[in-house]
Design a protein around this motif. Structure first.
Motif, PDB file in Angstrom:
ATOM      1  N   TYR A 107     -67.847   9.140 -14.998  1.00  0.00           N
ATOM      2  CA  TYR A 107     -67.493   8.687 -16.351  1.00  0.00           C
ATOM      3  C   TYR A 107     -66.416   9.593 -16.937  1.00  0.00           C
ATOM      4  CZ  TYR A 107     -70.597  12.424 -18.072  1.00  0.00           C
ATOM      5  OH  TYR A 107     -71.205  13.637 -18.337  1.00  0.00           O
ATOM      6  N   LEU A 123     -67.012   9.536 -22.999  1.00  0.00           N
ATOM      7  CA  LEU A 123     -68.093   9.528 -23.980  1.00  0.00           C
ATOM      8  C   LEU A 123     -67.877  10.605 -25.032  1.00  0.00           C
ATOM      9  CD1 LEU A 123     -71.046   9.087 -21.457  1.00  0.00           C
ATOM     10  CD2 LEU A 123     -69.769   7.315 -22.678  1.00  0.00           C
ATOM     11  N   THR A 127     -72.472   9.087 -27.982  1.00  0.00           N
ATOM     12  CA  THR A 127     -72.419   7.818 -27.248  1.00  0.00           C
ATOM     13  C   THR A 127     -72.927   8.006 -25.831  1.00  0.00           C
ATOM     14  OG1 THR A 127     -70.119   8.185 -26.556  1.00  0.00           O
ATOM     15  CG2 THR A 127     -70.473   6.924 -28.587  1.00  0.00           C
ATOM     16  N   ALA A 129     -72.962   5.958 -21.730  1.00  0.00           N
ATOM     17  CA  ALA A 129     -72.457   4.903 -20.856  1.00  0.00           C
ATOM     18  C   ALA A 129     -73.659   4.089 -20.405  1.00  0.00           C
ATOM     19  CB  ALA A 129     -71.715   5.491 -19.663  1.00  0.00           C
ATOM     20  N   THR A 147     -70.401   0.276 -20.370  1.00  0.00           N
ATOM     21  CA  THR A 147     -69.707   0.308 -21.651  1.00  0.00           C
ATOM     22  C   THR A 147     -70.243   1.479 -22.460  1.00  0.00           C
ATOM     23  OG1 THR A 147     -71.326  -1.235 -22.592  1.00  0.00           O
ATOM     24  CG2 THR A 147     -69.288  -2.179 -21.720  1.00  0.00           C
ATOM     25  N   ALA A 148     -69.405   2.012 -23.333  1.00  0.00           N
ATOM     26  CA  ALA A 148     -69.814   3.104 -24.209  1.00  0.00           C
ATOM     27  C   ALA A 148     -70.426   2.532 -25.480  1.00  0.00           C
ATOM     28  CB  ALA A 148     -68.622   3.989 -24.539  1.00  0.00           C
TER      29      ALA A 148
END
Length: 201
Positions: A107, A123, A127, A129, A147-148
């Motif tokens: 990520y 991130l 937040t 992932a 998606t974050a």
């Protein structure tokens, strides 16, 4: 949340033993991995929460973790592997092709190993992932599958979310054998239903 965490999910329709497995973490371009050992069995559609090191700024405790570790994870970029052993990885790039890798997520834009054409999003401290479809989407592409968004940590006590309904048991209704009433007059009866797995898709 107070701690970094990793969430596992069983998207298959069979139970998976985690005995002898580990989750491992390395920095975005690093070759030094740290691990947290796992245990227990993950049922279809079940989540598993791995608590890691205390982060910065968080005050809310995680839900009860299923495994505890002490790995400090970067908020912006890194590499996380689900490994079917407790042997520490030594790779930097090309990690996803190793036979011990069950799943892998790179990520952040600087991650040098990931599934597919690119890493999952970068991130922040607030937040995560998250794999799309409540964990069910797996196209072997981190950029596509993750998606974050805001954190929603789930453990083995959270409601299960079987993929495709393949593991979902039906809701079984129990109705009275007969119910009759004259036209124009009201009547009532008790209805009940059971759901053996507690999951409604």
């Amino acid at each position: 949340f107070r701690n970094d965490f990793i969430e596992l999910f069983n998207r298959s329709n069979v139970a998976v033993s985690l005995s002898g497995w580990s989750v491992q973490y390395a920095s975005a371009t690093g070759t030094t991995w740290q691990r947290t050992d796992l245990s227990g069995t993950l049922q279809p559609g079940q989540y598993y929460l791995v608590q890691e090191a205390v982060g910065t700024g968080g005050t809310v405790p995680l839900p009860t973790p299923d495994a505890n570790g002490s790995i400090p994870m970067s908020a912006t970029a890194g590499k996380v592997a689900l490994v079917n052993s407790t042997t520490l990885l030594t790779c930097s790039t090309g990690c996803v092709t190793l036979p011990s890798i069950v799943d892998f997520v790179g990520y952040g834009g600087t991650a040098n190993s990931f599934e597919g054409a690119g890493p999952a999003p970068a991130l922040t401290n607030t937040t995560v992932a998250a794999r799309s479809g409540n964990g069910c989407q797996d196209t072997d592409g981190n950029a596509t599958d993750f998606t974050a968004g805001p954190p929603n940590p789930r453990n083995t006590g959270s409601p299960a979310s079987p993929c495709g309904g393949s593991a979902t048991q039906p809701v079984v209704a129990t109705c009275p054998a007969t119910l009759s009433t004259a036209a124009g007059t009201s009547a009532s009866a008790n209805l009940s239903a059971t759901d053996s797995d507690g999951v409604v898709t």
